[in-house]
Design a protein around this motif. Structure first.
Motif, PDB file in Angstrom:
ATOM      1  N   SER B  20       0.835  -1.228   0.000  1.00 25.06           N
ATOM      2  CA  SER B  20       0.000   0.000   0.000  1.00 25.06           C
ATOM      3  C   SER B  20       0.861   1.267   0.000  1.00 25.06           C
ATOM      4  O   SER B  20       0.441   2.314  -0.461  1.00 25.06           O
ATOM      5  CB  SER B  20      -0.936   0.002   1.202  1.00 25.06           C
ATOM      6  OG  SER B  20      -0.203   0.284   2.379  1.00 25.06           O
ATOM      7  N   GLU B  60      -2.698  -5.933  -7.987  1.00 22.67           N
ATOM      8  CA  GLU B  60      -2.548  -6.029  -9.442  1.00 22.67           C
ATOM      9  C   GLU B  60      -1.060  -6.222  -9.702  1.00 22.67           C
ATOM     10  O   GLU B  60      -0.225  -5.747  -8.918  1.00 22.67           O
ATOM     11  CB  GLU B  60      -2.990  -4.729 -10.106  1.00 22.67           C
ATOM     12  CG  GLU B  60      -4.485  -4.594 -10.233  1.00 22.67           C
ATOM     13  CD  GLU B  60      -4.894  -3.217 -10.735  1.00 22.67           C
ATOM     14  OE1 GLU B  60      -6.038  -3.108 -11.170  1.00 22.67           O
ATOM     15  OE2 GLU B  60      -4.077  -2.271 -10.667  1.00 22.67           O
ATOM     16  N   THR B  78      -5.107  -2.825  -5.118  1.00 22.63           N
ATOM     17  CA  THR B  78      -6.366  -2.462  -5.775  1.00 22.63           C
ATOM     18  C   THR B  78      -7.294  -1.843  -4.714  1.00 22.63           C
ATOM     19  O   THR B  78      -6.963  -1.848  -3.521  1.00 22.63           O
ATOM     20  CB  THR B  78      -7.058  -3.711  -6.358  1.00 22.63           C
ATOM     21  OG1 THR B  78      -7.345  -4.590  -5.260  1.00 22.63           O
ATOM     22  CG2 THR B  78      -6.183  -4.423  -7.371  1.00 22.63           C
ATOM     23  N   GLN B  79      -8.438  -1.363  -5.157  1.00 23.49           N
ATOM     24  CA  GLN B  79      -9.430  -0.813  -4.220  1.00 23.49           C
ATOM     25  C   GLN B  79      -9.850  -1.899  -3.228  1.00 23.49           C
ATOM     26  O   GLN B  79      -9.944  -1.648  -2.024  1.00 23.49           O
ATOM     27  CB  GLN B  79     -10.637  -0.285  -5.021  1.00 23.49           C
ATOM     28  CG  GLN B  79     -11.734   0.350  -4.172  1.00 23.49           C
ATOM     29  CD  GLN B  79     -11.227   1.484  -3.283  1.00 23.49           C
ATOM     30  OE1 GLN B  79     -10.394   2.294  -3.700  1.00 23.49           O
ATOM     31  NE2 GLN B  79     -11.699   1.513  -2.044  1.00 23.49           N
ATOM     32  N   LEU B  80     -10.064  -3.090  -3.773  1.00 31.36           N
ATOM     33  CA  LEU B  80     -10.463  -4.234  -2.936  1.00 31.36           C
ATOM     34  C   LEU B  80      -9.350  -4.545  -1.915  1.00 31.36           C
ATOM     35  O   LEU B  80      -9.633  -4.877  -0.755  1.00 31.36           O
ATOM     36  CB  LEU B  80     -10.699  -5.454  -3.849  1.00 31.36           C
ATOM     37  CG  LEU B  80     -11.567  -6.575  -3.314  1.00 31.36           C
ATOM     38  CD1 LEU B  80     -12.976  -6.096  -3.024  1.00 31.36           C
ATOM     39  CD2 LEU B  80     -11.616  -7.728  -4.322  1.00 31.36           C
ATOM     40  N   SER B  82      -7.246  -2.351  -0.677  1.00 32.54           N
ATOM     41  CA  SER B  82      -7.271  -1.302   0.364  1.00 32.54           C
ATOM     42  C   SER B  82      -8.324  -1.621   1.422  1.00 32.54           C
ATOM     43  O   SER B  82      -8.082  -1.467   2.621  1.00 32.54           O
ATOM     44  CB  SER B  82      -7.614   0.054  -0.259  1.00 32.54           C
ATOM     45  OG  SER B  82      -6.642   0.409  -1.178  1.00 32.54           O
ATOM     46  N   GLU B  83      -9.479  -2.081   0.944  1.00 35.82           N
ATOM     47  CA  GLU B  83     -10.558  -2.444   1.879  1.00 35.82           C
ATOM     48  C   GLU B  83     -10.121  -3.632   2.744  1.00 35.82           C
ATOM     49  O   GLU B  83     -10.371  -3.665   3.950  1.00 35.82           O
ATOM     50  CB  GLU B  83     -11.833  -2.810   1.099  1.00 35.82           C
ATOM     51  CG  GLU B  83     -12.479  -1.599   0.436  1.00 35.82           C
ATOM     52  CD  GLU B  83     -13.502  -1.967  -0.610  1.00 35.82           C
ATOM     53  OE1 GLU B  83     -13.977  -3.120  -0.614  1.00 35.82           O
ATOM     54  OE2 GLU B  83     -13.841  -1.091  -1.444  1.00 35.82           O
ATOM     55  N   GLU B  86      -7.735  -2.451   5.434  1.00 29.66           N
ATOM     56  CA  GLU B  86      -8.460  -1.805   6.542  1.00 29.66           C
ATOM     57  C   GLU B  86      -9.087  -2.849   7.452  1.00 29.66           C
ATOM     58  O   GLU B  86      -9.026  -2.757   8.679  1.00 29.66           O
ATOM     59  CB  GLU B  86      -9.539  -0.851   6.003  1.00 29.66           C
ATOM     60  CG  GLU B  86      -9.002   0.467   5.481  1.00 29.66           C
ATOM     61  CD  GLU B  86      -8.023   1.150   6.439  1.00 29.66           C
ATOM     62  OE1 GLU B  86      -8.384   1.360   7.607  1.00 29.66           O
ATOM     63  OE2 GLU B  86      -6.879   1.434   6.015  1.00 29.66           O
TER      64      GLU B  86
END
Lengths: 214, 118
Positions: B20, B60, B78-80, B82-83, B86
């Protein structure tokens, strides 16, 4: 094998030349083992590229394969295989057919040559190739034997025992020979050599079509 | 040395945290983990974890030449991913608090018993 997988395979073949003999030997064992896994050609080649690159990088840092991968290569491969999507039942069947067809085509080709020689020696019509029950059973036994040997070698690439492999080959050969000697050699049909050639062409064409779809 | 059983559940989350921060590759991730106190972790140990993260759509990958020359597989979040990171942070904090409370509670209990004996 898709065009993408074929290109990656060619790239990997070139990449491997950057490794020394000892590391290449380890990589070969790893690749052979991964080939036995129920995963697609493109995934096999992708993993092969990643590992090859990992080993080339390690060599540049003065590290060995064991430093990068750890001592247990089989455990490393199993951990990788566990993370890669498996082929569906349909894909598995198609892959098995694709892998068997070239051997079948080659076997028929060799058999036709020997059959023509036999017909000429016997003074019979050379372009007619009689097929007996034992021809079919012998051919099937040879295909099964070849498949079992490949499966044995790939599944045991890290600890292949030549003695066990020889025993397996001898056992199957003995069974095939016994079957050939004991079963009646009844001619079931006598195709023309042109039909044999057409069959071989169809087999290789089918292989090519299936290979391009996988 | 952290026992491998303890590492198993947390390594993926830590790898996501490293990725990240910046796009990176396998060897660099292994080096960073070592630098953070995980001890020597072979690149081969994290490669299957990276495959899993990729399979789950958390990272990715892009294969390209590095600044130093050899081609490398670069990983980015990816966005997924990052989630997922968290979610990992929250779960880990919960676990960390629970373990700390248990360990501290144990010490307090022991001290209480000793005081009562006096």
């Amino acid at each position: 094998m898709s065009r993408e997988a074929r290109m990656l395979r060619d790239e990997n073949n070139k990449l491997e030349k950057q490794l020394d003999d000892k590391t290449n030997e380890i990589l070969t064992d790893i690749v052979v083992y991964i080939r036995s896994a129920n995963i697609s050609d493109i995934d096999q080649e992708t993993v092969r590229r990643d590992i090859t690159q990992m080993l080339i990088d390690a060599r540049g840092r003065g590290e060995t394969a064991a430093d990068v991968i750890g001592g247990d290569y089989k455990a490393f491969c199993d951990a990788i295989i566990a993370e890669i999507p498996k082929l569906s039942a349909k894909q598995r069947i198609m892959t098995a057919i694709r892998d068997t067809l070239p051997a079948l085509g080659l076997l028929i080709g060799i058999w036709v040559v020997f059959s023509v020689i036999e017909q000429i020696i016997n003074g019979a019509t050379w372009y007619v190739t009689p097929v007996s029950v034992t021809d079919i059973l012998g051919g099937a036994a040879m295909l099964i034997l070849a498949t079992l040997i490949v499966v044995y070698i790939t599944k045991n690439s890290f600890n292949a025992k030549p003695a066990a492999l020889v025993c397996l080959i001898l056992l199957i050969t003995a069974v095939a020979l016994c079957a050939a000697l004991l079963l009646p050699s009844r001619i079931i049909f006598s195709p023309n050599i042109a039909a044999d050639a057409a069959l071989v062409i169809v087999i290789f064409a089918a292989h090519k079509i299936i290979d391009n779809k996988l | 040395m952290i026992p491998s059983q303890m590492l198993k559940g947390t390594l993926s989350g830590c790898i996501l945290a490293i990725i990240s921060r910046k796009e990176t590759y396998g060897y660099e991730i292994a080096e960073k983990l070592s630098g953070y106190g995980f001890g020597k972790i072979a690149e081969g140990t994290i490669y299957p974890l990276l495959l899993r993260l990729e399979k789950n759509g958390f990272v990715e990958t892009e294969y390209r030449a590095s600044e130093l020359g050899p081609k490398r597989k670069y990983y980015s979040l990816t966005q997924l991913g990052s989630e997922e990171l968290e979610a990992f942070k929250n779960s880990y904090n919960e676990l960390s608090n629970a373990v700390n409370s248990t360990l501290k509670g144990g010490e307090t209990d022991e001290q209480g018993s000793k005081d009562a004996e006096r």
